[in-house]
Design a protein around this motif. Structure first.
Motif, PDB file in Angstrom:
ATOM      1  N   ASP A   1      61.719  18.467  -6.947  1.00 58.25           N
ATOM      2  CA  ASP A   1      60.307  19.425  -6.794  1.00 58.25           C
ATOM      3  C   ASP A   1      59.321  18.865  -6.637  1.00 58.25           C
ATOM      4  O   ASP A   1      59.312  17.568  -7.290  1.00 58.25           O
ATOM      5  N   VAL A   2      58.251  19.151  -5.829  1.00 60.10           N
ATOM      6  CA  VAL A   2      57.014  18.222  -5.691  1.00 60.10           C
ATOM      7  C   VAL A   2      55.857  19.218  -5.040  1.00 60.10           C
ATOM      8  O   VAL A   2      55.967  20.099  -4.632  1.00 60.10           O
ATOM      9  N   ALA A   3      54.844  18.959  -5.750  1.00 63.39           N
ATOM     10  CA  ALA A   3      53.149  19.669  -5.463  1.00 63.39           C
ATOM     11  C   ALA A   3      52.373  18.419  -4.979  1.00 63.39           C
ATOM     12  O   ALA A   3      52.508  17.452  -5.895  1.00 63.39           O
ATOM     13  N   VAL A   4      51.524  18.894  -4.126  1.00 61.66           N
ATOM     14  CA  VAL A   4      50.443  17.888  -3.761  1.00 61.66           C
ATOM     15  C   VAL A   4      49.177  18.545  -4.005  1.00 61.66           C
ATOM     16  O   VAL A   4      48.908  19.590  -3.400  1.00 61.66           O
ATOM     17  N   VAL A   5      48.125  17.777  -4.461  1.00 64.15           N
ATOM     18  CA  VAL A   5      46.659  18.550  -4.688  1.00 64.15           C
ATOM     19  C   VAL A   5      45.784  17.258  -4.129  1.00 64.15           C
ATOM     20  O   VAL A   5      46.054  16.155  -4.326  1.00 64.15           O
TER      21      VAL A   5
ATOM     22  N   GLY B   1      49.153  23.209   8.747  1.00 59.03           N
ATOM     23  CA  GLY B   1      48.753  24.286   8.101  1.00 59.03           C
ATOM     24  C   GLY B   1      49.500  24.489   6.911  1.00 59.03           C
ATOM     25  O   GLY B   1      50.407  23.762   6.572  1.00 59.03           O
ATOM     26  N   THR B   2      49.391  25.748   6.361  1.00 63.48           N
ATOM     27  CA  THR B   2      50.108  26.124   4.945  1.00 63.48           C
ATOM     28  C   THR B   2      51.669  26.055   5.082  1.00 63.48           C
ATOM     29  O   THR B   2      52.336  26.195   4.193  1.00 63.48           O
ATOM     30  N   THR B   3      51.882  26.349   6.413  1.00 60.76           N
ATOM     31  CA  THR B   3      53.545  26.391   7.004  1.00 60.76           C
ATOM     32  C   THR B   3      53.953  25.053   6.731  1.00 60.76           C
ATOM     33  O   THR B   3      55.384  24.931   6.456  1.00 60.76           O
ATOM     34  N   GLY B   4      53.410  24.025   6.734  1.00 57.23           N
ATOM     35  CA  GLY B   4      53.889  22.866   6.664  1.00 57.23           C
ATOM     36  C   GLY B   4      54.353  22.193   8.076  1.00 57.23           C
ATOM     37  O   GLY B   4      54.812  21.029   7.808  1.00 57.23           O
ATOM     38  N   ARG B   5      54.297  22.809   9.044  1.00 59.87           N
ATOM     39  CA  ARG B   5      54.689  22.379  10.364  1.00 59.87           C
ATOM     40  C   ARG B   5      53.420  22.572  11.379  1.00 59.87           C
ATOM     41  O   ARG B   5      52.767  23.464  11.205  1.00 59.87           O
TER      42      ARG B   5
ATOM     43  N   PHE C   1      40.120  12.890   7.698  1.00 60.40           N
ATOM     44  CA  PHE C   1      41.458  13.542   8.337  1.00 60.40           C
ATOM     45  C   PHE C   1      41.636  14.525   7.490  1.00 60.40           C
ATOM     46  O   PHE C   1      41.933  14.480   6.241  1.00 60.40           O
ATOM     47  N   ASN C   2      42.089  15.470   8.299  1.00 66.61           N
ATOM     48  CA  ASN C   2      42.671  17.066   7.429  1.00 66.61           C
ATOM     49  C   ASN C   2      44.216  16.462   6.913  1.00 66.61           C
ATOM     50  O   ASN C   2      44.933  16.206   7.486  1.00 66.61           O
ATOM     51  N   ALA C   3      44.141  16.694   5.808  1.00 68.18           N
ATOM     52  CA  ALA C   3      45.570  16.856   4.835  1.00 68.18           C
ATOM     53  C   ALA C   3      45.800  17.777   4.413  1.00 68.18           C
ATOM     54  O   ALA C   3      45.216  18.468   3.702  1.00 68.18           O
ATOM     55  N   TYR C   4      47.189  18.281   4.625  1.00 66.11           N
ATOM     56  CA  TYR C   4      47.787  19.580   4.310  1.00 66.11           C
ATOM     57  C   TYR C   4      48.866  19.552   3.337  1.00 66.11           C
ATOM     58  O   TYR C   4      49.874  18.720   3.582  1.00 66.11           O
ATOM     59  N   PRO C   5      48.950  19.978   1.954  1.00 68.41           N
ATOM     60  CA  PRO C   5      49.757  19.548   1.102  1.00 68.41           C
ATOM     61  C   PRO C   5      51.161  20.260   1.615  1.00 68.41           C
ATOM     62  O   PRO C   5      52.051  19.569   1.036  1.00 68.41           O
ATOM     63  N   ALA C   6      51.150  21.260   1.922  1.00 68.11           N
ATOM     64  CA  ALA C   6      52.500  21.988   2.428  1.00 68.11           C
ATOM     65  C   ALA C   6      53.100  20.924   3.369  1.00 68.11           C
ATOM     66  O   ALA C   6      54.459  20.723   3.318  1.00 68.11           O
ATOM     67  N   GLU C   7      52.575  20.350   4.189  1.00 68.29           N
ATOM     68  CA  GLU C   7      53.315  19.381   5.059  1.00 68.29           C
ATOM     69  C   GLU C   7      53.638  17.959   4.242  1.00 68.29           C
ATOM     70  O   GLU C   7      54.775  17.715   4.527  1.00 68.29           O
ATOM     71  N   ILE C   8      52.670  17.513   3.478  1.00 71.49           N
ATOM     72  CA  ILE C   8      53.054  16.637   2.743  1.00 71.49           C
ATOM     73  C   ILE C   8      54.431  16.947   1.715  1.00 71.49           C
ATOM     74  O   ILE C   8      55.134  15.922   1.612  1.00 71.49           O
TER      75      ILE C   8
ATOM     76  N   GLN D   1      56.619  18.805   2.213  1.00 73.34           N
ATOM     77  CA  GLN D   1      57.939  19.081   2.885  1.00 73.34           C
ATOM     78  C   GLN D   1      58.480  17.676   3.218  1.00 73.34           C
ATOM     79  O   GLN D   1      59.593  17.523   3.242  1.00 73.34           O
ATOM     80  N   LEU D   2      57.656  16.532   3.467  1.00 70.36           N
ATOM     81  CA  LEU D   2      57.987  15.351   3.876  1.00 70.36           C
ATOM     82  C   LEU D   2      58.555  14.303   2.533  1.00 70.36           C
ATOM     83  O   LEU D   2      59.634  14.148   2.261  1.00 70.36           O
ATOM     84  N   LEU D   3      57.877  14.552   1.234  1.00 71.19           N
ATOM     85  CA  LEU D   3      58.202  14.242   0.327  1.00 71.19           C
ATOM     86  C   LEU D   3      59.613  14.758  -0.188  1.00 71.19           C
ATOM     87  O   LEU D   3      60.312  14.243  -0.977  1.00 71.19           O
ATOM     88  N   GLY D   4      59.643  15.920   0.153  1.00 74.67           N
ATOM     89  CA  GLY D   4      61.119  16.654  -0.463  1.00 74.67           C
ATOM     90  C   GLY D   4      62.230  16.084   0.220  1.00 74.67           C
ATOM     91  O   GLY D   4      63.514  16.475  -0.093  1.00 74.67           O
ATOM     92  N   LEU D   5      62.028  15.369   1.412  1.00 73.92           N
ATOM     93  CA  LEU D   5      63.333  14.664   1.979  1.00 73.92           C
ATOM     94  C   LEU D   5      63.646  13.382   1.399  1.00 73.92           C
ATOM     95  O   LEU D   5      64.990  12.962   1.502  1.00 73.92           O
ATOM     96  N   HIS D   6      62.926  12.982   0.177  1.00 72.47           N
ATOM     97  CA  HIS D   6      63.351  11.910  -0.431  1.00 72.47           C
ATOM     98  C   HIS D   6      64.633  12.166  -1.539  1.00 72.47           C
ATOM     99  O   HIS D   6      64.493  13.326  -2.081  1.00 72.47           O
ATOM    100  N   PRO D   7      65.822  11.543  -1.272  1.00 74.07           N
ATOM    101  CA  PRO D   7      67.030  11.842  -1.962  1.00 74.07           C
ATOM    102  C   PRO D   7      66.647  11.978  -3.502  1.00 74.07           C
ATOM    103  O   PRO D   7      67.680  12.839  -4.014  1.00 74.07           O
TER     104      PRO D   7
END
Length: 546
Positions: A472-476, A206-210, A453-460, A462-468
């Motif tokens: 900052d990142v946003a997905v649409v 969901g929008t919480t990313g988890r 397949f449902n894809a949720y930007p907040a979750e994606i 959060q995962l992209l943000g782990l890249h060193p």
């Protein structure tokens, strides 16, 4: 507000007729006995044999210490073993937790930890990936005593294969462990499963990313998919190609559960491949083929289509995306499919909310997701909460027997999702017409759908943000000719980074399920934000014209 208008239809109450999923399994074994139940490659079993296999799996679960209410997870593709292991666990009163086969180890480990699953059934190598190895990598930092140190609640891992690593069990050994459990004990446990107890927890992001786990009961599942089977016209003797993944409500409940109810033959297909679909339809005389519109479109457009006998096909149910009118007309005219239907649902409402009816005009089927299923209310509301008149867009609210019990051990998120008077806030935007047909127009929750397949930007994000190298990142979601929509990432590099879009996409493929991976990356100096700091996604979408 729209309710059910088809009061004349003969719809039986599945929750009252069977009571629980284990009783449904036994009923199917007795009622459809020698009828073919499952065709998995060269393996063909009858309903009697399926019932016996499920009871043996249930005995093994009991021998392994599984108690009513325990969570048991399955991480595997569509196979007979998935059906048997899942139904065996549920027959002991355990709660099924299906895991997405596209998950990477970290994603699967999160759901296993969050649900505190005690037992996991996992495939061996699938599509070149060892699920066991990926889980081991993801949980290596833990200190627990179980088979996976990072998952202390997970007591056993059963590999659905002929061999397994140390501290894991093979499927054969697991089943043998239950041979000493008397049949009467297995039956007693199955009969004791209450209709109102949880049957499964489907984790949905969901929008919480988890991911959050939607809890559904036996009664809800049975009632919904008795209705689904009736509205779709599923019948005894149908041969059903199940391409929709079993980990998804559509594959498990509109597939396995519906077939058990009607005595249809299940032909599970682990991977969507149009050549295999065509071959299966012809060889197995498939009559029922649900799936996303992309499946049916690729079938129609395949250059070798006419070399296969598709004449047994009579029922198609689709959804999850816009369905072109031309697709409905081509399925009817070119393949002579008598019934083409569309539907709308979400995990929090047991997977089904609205559905077209047999006999609906092609324009209704293509432009809407049909009307509310029986004993269900659908309302479209303005931001103030006031009901919108027909033709006006608003958030879709749902109230009825299929609304989830809540998110697993998450009262705060449950309170956000379900109003005090029982309305589920879907987060989807839609329009009702005068006849109660629902048209989905947008998504409040920002979700987009990649090939079903449902894809949720907040979750994606959060995962992209782990890249060193990502500051900052946003997905649409952006339109895609083949998959409907795909993700595009707008990323801000850390100072001094030389990260390229190809680098980030390659990294993403290692860290997340394929459908979540952005297909394009655009690096920007900064993301557009409003005064409160929220990213202006509308501005990013406008750059794409999407």
């Amino acid at each position: 507000m729209a309710g059910e208008q088809d009061s004349g239809e003969d719809l039986m109450r599945g929750d009252l007729r069977w009571g629980s999923i284990p009783r449904l399994v036994r009923s199917a074994a007795e009622r459809y006995a020698e009828r073919e139940a499952v065709v998995d490659g060269r393996t063909r079993i009858t309903y009697t044999e399926l019932g016996e296999r499920v009871e043996r799996a249930a005995a093994a679960c009991i021998a392994s210490g599984v108690e009513p209410g325990d969570r048991v997870a399955v991480w595997a593709p569509n196979t007979l073993d998935w059906i048997v292991s899942a139904l065996g666990a549920v027959s002991t009163g355990a709660v099924l937790v299906p895991l997405n086969t596209r998950f990477k180890g970290t994603e699967a480990a999160y759901v296993l930890a969050r649900s505190r699953a005690r037992l996991l059934f996992v495939t061996g190598t699938f599509l070149g990936t060892s699920y066991v190895a990926s889980l081991r990598r993801a949980t290596a930092e833990g200190s627990g005593d179980g088979p996976l140190p990072g998952l202390p609640h997970l007591e056993q891992v059963v590999v659905l294969a002929d061999d397994a690593p140390e501290n894991f069990r093979t499927w054969k050994d697991f089943l043998a462990g239950g041979d000493g459990v008397p049949a009467a004990v297995v039956r007693e446990r199955a009969d004791a499963v209450p209709a109102g107890s949880a049957s499964d927890i489907v984790f949905t992001s969901g929008t919480t990313g988890r991911p959050k786990g939607a809890v559904i009961t036996h009664a809800q599942t049975l009632r919904c998919y008795d209705v689904w089977s009736e509205l779709a016209g599923l019948r005894e003797g149908d041969r059903y190609l199940v391409v929709n993944p079993f980990f998804h409500t559509f594959g498990y409940k509109a597939g396995i559960i519906a077939c058990l109810m009607r005595g249809a033959t299940m032909v599970p297909q682990p991977v969507f491949n149009v050549d295999t679909v065509l071959a299966n339809i012809a060889a197995e005389r498939i009559s029922v083929l649900p799936g996303p519109p992309t499946l049916h479109q690729s079938l129609l457009d395949h250059p070798a289509r006419d070399r296969h006998d598709l004449s047994a096909l009579r029922l198609v149910v689709t959804g999850a995306a816009v369905v072109p009118l031309q697709l409905v007309e081509r399925l009817r005219s070119e393949l002579n499919i008598a019934t083409v239907l569309t539907a709308y649902g979400l995990s929090e409402a047991s997977g089904i909310v609205t559905m077209c009816r047999r006999g609906d005009r092609a324009e209704v089927i293509s432009a809407t997701s049909g009307r509310a299923i029986p004993d269900t209310e659908v309302r479209v509301v303005a931001p103030t909460g006031a009901p919108q008149p027909p033709g006006e867009a608003g958030e879709i609210l749902v109230r009825g027997h299929h609304v989830m019990q809540g998110y697993f051990e998450d009262p705060q998120e449950t309170k956000k999702a379900i109003t005090p008077d029982g309305w589920l806030r879907t987060g989807d935007v839609g329009v009702l017409d005068g006849a109660g047909n629902l048209r989905i127009t947008d998504r409040i929750k920002d979700m987009f759908i990649v090939g079903g397949f449902n894809a949720y930007p907040a979750e994606i994000e959060q995962l992209l943000g782990l890249h060193p190298d990502i500051a900052d990142v946003a997905v649409v979601g952006v339109s895609d000719a083949r998959l409907g929509e795909v993700g595009k990432a707008y990323a801000v590099r850390r100072t001094g980074s030389t990260l390229t879009s190809d680098d980030l996409i390659a990294w993403s493929r290692r860290e997340m399920a394929n459908y979540k991976v952005p297909r394009a990356v655009e690096f920007v100096p900064e993301l557009p934000r409003n005064a409160s700091g929220k990213v202006l996604k509308t501005e990013l979408r406008a750059r794409q014209g999407s």
